[in-house]
Design a protein around this motif. Structure first.
Motif, PDB file in Angstrom:
ATOM      1  N   HIS A   1       0.845  -1.189   0.000  1.00 29.59           N
ATOM      2  CA  HIS A   1       0.000   0.000   0.000  1.00 29.59           C
ATOM      3  C   HIS A   1       0.885   1.245   0.000  1.00 29.59           C
ATOM      4  O   HIS A   1       1.970   1.249   0.577  1.00 29.59           O
ATOM      5  CB  HIS A   1      -0.913   0.032   1.233  1.00 29.59           C
ATOM      6  CG  HIS A   1      -2.080  -0.874   1.118  1.00 29.59           C
ATOM      7  ND1 HIS A   1      -2.005  -2.226   1.352  1.00 29.59           N
ATOM      8  CD2 HIS A   1      -3.364  -0.616   0.793  1.00 29.59           C
ATOM      9  CE1 HIS A   1      -3.183  -2.765   1.180  1.00 29.59           C
ATOM     10  NE2 HIS A   1      -4.033  -1.806   0.839  1.00 29.59           N
ATOM     11  N   GLN A   2       0.415   2.285  -0.639  1.00 27.77           N
ATOM     12  CA  GLN A   2       1.113   3.569  -0.667  1.00 27.77           C
ATOM     13  C   GLN A   2       0.396   4.533   0.278  1.00 27.77           C
ATOM     14  O   GLN A   2      -0.820   4.447   0.445  1.00 27.77           O
ATOM     15  CB  GLN A   2       1.103   4.143  -2.093  1.00 27.77           C
ATOM     16  CG  GLN A   2       1.875   3.316  -3.088  1.00 27.77           C
ATOM     17  CD  GLN A   2       3.347   3.254  -2.746  1.00 27.77           C
ATOM     18  OE1 GLN A   2       3.947   4.242  -2.343  1.00 27.77           O
ATOM     19  NE2 GLN A   2       3.942   2.077  -2.892  1.00 27.77           N
ATOM     20  N   PRO A   3       1.141   5.464   0.886  1.00 27.92           N
ATOM     21  CA  PRO A   3       0.497   6.432   1.785  1.00 27.92           C
ATOM     22  C   PRO A   3      -0.494   7.324   1.034  1.00 27.92           C
ATOM     23  O   PRO A   3      -0.266   7.693  -0.106  1.00 27.92           O
ATOM     24  CB  PRO A   3       1.664   7.268   2.308  1.00 27.92           C
ATOM     25  CG  PRO A   3       2.900   6.557   1.932  1.00 27.92           C
ATOM     26  CD  PRO A   3       2.579   5.647   0.804  1.00 27.92           C
ATOM     27  N   THR A   4      -1.578   7.654   1.705  1.00 23.09           N
ATOM     28  CA  THR A   4      -2.575   8.567   1.149  1.00 23.09           C
ATOM     29  C   THR A   4      -2.417   9.934   1.817  1.00 23.09           C
ATOM     30  O   THR A   4      -1.680  10.081   2.801  1.00 23.09           O
ATOM     31  CB  THR A   4      -4.002   8.048   1.416  1.00 23.09           C
ATOM     32  OG1 THR A   4      -4.216   8.037   2.844  1.00 23.09           O
ATOM     33  CG2 THR A   4      -4.212   6.653   0.842  1.00 23.09           C
ATOM     34  N   ILE A   5      -3.123  10.903   1.293  1.00 20.97           N
ATOM     35  CA  ILE A   5      -3.125  12.241   1.906  1.00 20.97           C
ATOM     36  C   ILE A   5      -3.578  12.134   3.359  1.00 20.97           C
ATOM     37  O   ILE A   5      -3.012  12.770   4.252  1.00 20.97           O
ATOM     38  CB  ILE A   5      -4.036  13.200   1.119  1.00 20.97           C
ATOM     39  CG1 ILE A   5      -3.509  13.429  -0.297  1.00 20.97           C
ATOM     40  CG2 ILE A   5      -4.226  14.520   1.855  1.00 20.97           C
ATOM     41  CD1 ILE A   5      -2.189  14.168  -0.379  1.00 20.97           C
ATOM     42  N   SER A   6      -4.569  11.311   3.608  1.00 18.32           N
ATOM     43  CA  SER A   6      -5.076  11.111   4.966  1.00 18.32           C
ATOM     44  C   SER A   6      -4.000  10.512   5.879  1.00 18.32           C
ATOM     45  O   SER A   6      -3.879  10.904   7.047  1.00 18.32           O
ATOM     46  CB  SER A   6      -6.306  10.210   4.929  1.00 18.32           C
ATOM     47  OG  SER A   6      -6.766   9.964   6.225  1.00 18.32           O
ATOM     48  N   ASP A   7      -3.206   9.576   5.359  1.00 20.48           N
ATOM     49  CA  ASP A   7      -2.108   8.995   6.148  1.00 20.48           C
ATOM     50  C   ASP A   7      -1.096  10.075   6.531  1.00 20.48           C
ATOM     51  O   ASP A   7      -0.630  10.127   7.671  1.00 20.48           O
ATOM     52  CB  ASP A   7      -1.394   7.883   5.365  1.00 20.48           C
ATOM     53  CG  ASP A   7      -2.260   6.671   5.123  1.00 20.48           C
ATOM     54  OD1 ASP A   7      -3.078   6.336   6.007  1.00 20.48           O
ATOM     55  OD2 ASP A   7      -2.117   6.050   4.046  1.00 20.48           O
ATOM     56  N   TYR A   8      -0.741  10.929   5.563  1.00 21.57           N
ATOM     57  CA  TYR A   8       0.200  12.022   5.850  1.00 21.57           C
ATOM     58  C   TYR A   8      -0.384  12.976   6.891  1.00 21.57           C
ATOM     59  O   TYR A   8       0.306  13.402   7.811  1.00 21.57           O
ATOM     60  CB  TYR A   8       0.538  12.799   4.572  1.00 21.57           C
ATOM     61  CG  TYR A   8       1.378  12.039   3.586  1.00 21.57           C
ATOM     62  CD1 TYR A   8       2.558  11.415   3.963  1.00 21.57           C
ATOM     63  CD2 TYR A   8       0.998  11.951   2.259  1.00 21.57           C
ATOM     64  CE1 TYR A   8       3.340  10.724   3.046  1.00 21.57           C
ATOM     65  CE2 TYR A   8       1.771  11.268   1.335  1.00 21.57           C
ATOM     66  CZ  TYR A   8       2.939  10.661   1.733  1.00 21.57           C
ATOM     67  OH  TYR A   8       3.706   9.986   0.820  1.00 21.57           O
ATOM     68  N   GLU A   9      -1.655  13.290   6.734  1.00 23.34           N
ATOM     69  CA  GLU A   9      -2.315  14.202   7.680  1.00 23.34           C
ATOM     70  C   GLU A   9      -2.301  13.628   9.094  1.00 23.34           C
ATOM     71  O   GLU A   9      -1.982  14.324  10.058  1.00 23.34           O
ATOM     72  CB  GLU A   9      -3.743  14.473   7.232  1.00 23.34           C
ATOM     73  CG  GLU A   9      -4.464  15.464   8.102  1.00 23.34           C
ATOM     74  CD  GLU A   9      -5.859  15.793   7.594  1.00 23.34           C
ATOM     75  OE1 GLU A   9      -6.565  16.499   8.324  1.00 23.34           O
ATOM     76  OE2 GLU A   9      -6.230  15.363   6.483  1.00 23.34           O
ATOM     77  N   GLN A  10      -2.627  12.339   9.231  1.00 19.18           N
ATOM     78  CA  GLN A  10      -2.612  11.692  10.549  1.00 19.18           C
ATOM     79  C   GLN A  10      -1.206  11.681  11.137  1.00 19.18           C
ATOM     80  O   GLN A  10      -1.023  11.896  12.339  1.00 19.18           O
ATOM     81  CB  GLN A  10      -3.145  10.266  10.441  1.00 19.18           C
ATOM     82  CG  GLN A  10      -4.625  10.205  10.184  1.00 19.18           C
ATOM     83  CD  GLN A  10      -5.112   8.784   9.935  1.00 19.18           C
ATOM     84  OE1 GLN A  10      -4.344   7.830   9.961  1.00 19.18           O
ATOM     85  NE2 GLN A  10      -6.401   8.654   9.675  1.00 19.18           N
ATOM     86  N   CYS A  11      -0.206  11.442  10.289  1.00 17.23           N
ATOM     87  CA  CYS A  11       1.187  11.447  10.751  1.00 17.23           C
ATOM     88  C   CYS A  11       1.570  12.823  11.297  1.00 17.23           C
ATOM     89  O   CYS A  11       2.155  12.927  12.376  1.00 17.23           O
ATOM     90  CB  CYS A  11       2.107  11.051   9.595  1.00 17.23           C
ATOM     91  SG  CYS A  11       3.867  11.127   9.982  1.00 17.23           S
ATOM     92  N   LEU A  12       1.233  13.871  10.558  1.00 14.80           N
ATOM     93  CA  LEU A  12       1.562  15.229  11.001  1.00 14.80           C
ATOM     94  C   LEU A  12       0.820  15.598  12.281  1.00 14.80           C
ATOM     95  O   LEU A  12       1.386  16.229  13.179  1.00 14.80           O
ATOM     96  CB  LEU A  12       1.246  16.243   9.890  1.00 14.80           C
ATOM     97  CG  LEU A  12       2.112  16.121   8.635  1.00 14.80           C
ATOM     98  CD1 LEU A  12       1.601  17.058   7.555  1.00 14.80           C
ATOM     99  CD2 LEU A  12       3.574  16.381   8.951  1.00 14.80           C
ATOM    100  N   ARG A  13      -0.426  15.181  12.389  1.00 13.34           N
ATOM    101  CA  ARG A  13      -1.190  15.444  13.621  1.00 13.34           C
ATOM    102  C   ARG A  13      -0.564  14.695  14.800  1.00 13.34           C
ATOM    103  O   ARG A  13      -0.482  15.236  15.908  1.00 13.34           O
ATOM    104  CB  ARG A  13      -2.655  15.073  13.439  1.00 13.34           C
ATOM    105  CG  ARG A  13      -3.403  16.030  12.535  1.00 13.34           C
ATOM    106  CD  ARG A  13      -4.886  15.726  12.465  1.00 13.34           C
ATOM    107  NE  ARG A  13      -5.559  16.594  11.517  1.00 13.34           N
ATOM    108  CZ  ARG A  13      -5.923  17.850  11.769  1.00 13.34           C
ATOM    109  NH1 ARG A  13      -5.686  18.375  12.939  1.00 13.34           N
ATOM    110  NH2 ARG A  13      -6.528  18.565  10.836  1.00 13.34           N
ATOM    111  N   ALA A  14      -0.110  13.462  14.564  1.00 14.86           N
ATOM    112  CA  ALA A  14       0.549  12.686  15.623  1.00 14.86           C
ATOM    113  C   ALA A  14       1.861  13.346  16.045  1.00 14.86           C
ATOM    114  O   ALA A  14       2.298  13.193  17.183  1.00 14.86           O
ATOM    115  CB  ALA A  14       0.797  11.254  15.162  1.00 14.86           C
ATOM    116  N   CYS A  15       2.468  14.094  15.136  1.00 13.09           N
ATOM    117  CA  CYS A  15       3.707  14.824  15.447  1.00 13.09           C
ATOM    118  C   CYS A  15       3.419  16.174  16.110  1.00 13.09           C
ATOM    119  O   CYS A  15       4.343  16.930  16.405  1.00 13.09           O
ATOM    120  CB  CYS A  15       4.527  15.040  14.176  1.00 13.09           C
ATOM    121  SG  CYS A  15       5.234  13.527  13.493  1.00 13.09           S
TER     122      CYS A  15
END
Length: 95
Positions: free
Chosen positions: A30-44
């Motif tokens: 699977h490749q990261p989605t925009i939502s995955d990036y958004e969740q990662c940034l929020r977790a940071c």
């Protein structure tokens, strides 16, 4: 099986910029989605809103300032197999 993907991103404030990393866990192939990036940034710790989907740029804000976060594309995928790394680590300790 879950894979760990390291996400590199540039945080651009009005007077400085920083290169940072985050981690996304995805199913194999699977490749990261925009939502995955958004969740990662929020977790940071960044409160983000997507600004440019094509270039994967987010606008973030704190009570004191607004800033931009740009997800950097990697030339080679930085995918790590966490389970294999753990097994290897345990085997190395046994020697």
């Amino acid at each position: 099986m879950k894979k760990e993907i390291t996400v590199h991103f540039k945080v651009i404030h009005h007077d400085r910029s920083s290169l940072l990393r985050g981690i996304i866990f995805l199913e194999e192939n699977h490749q990261p989605t925009i939502s995955d990036y958004e969740q990662c940034l929020r977790a940071c710790g960044h409160d983000v809103v997507l600004e440019d989907r094509e270039h994967i740029i987010f606008r973030a804000s704190t009570p004191k300032e607004n800033y931009i976060i740009h997800i950097l594309e990697e030339e080679q995928a930085s995918i790590r197999d966490v389970i294999v790394e753990s097994l290897v680590s345990n085997l190395i300790r046994l020697k």
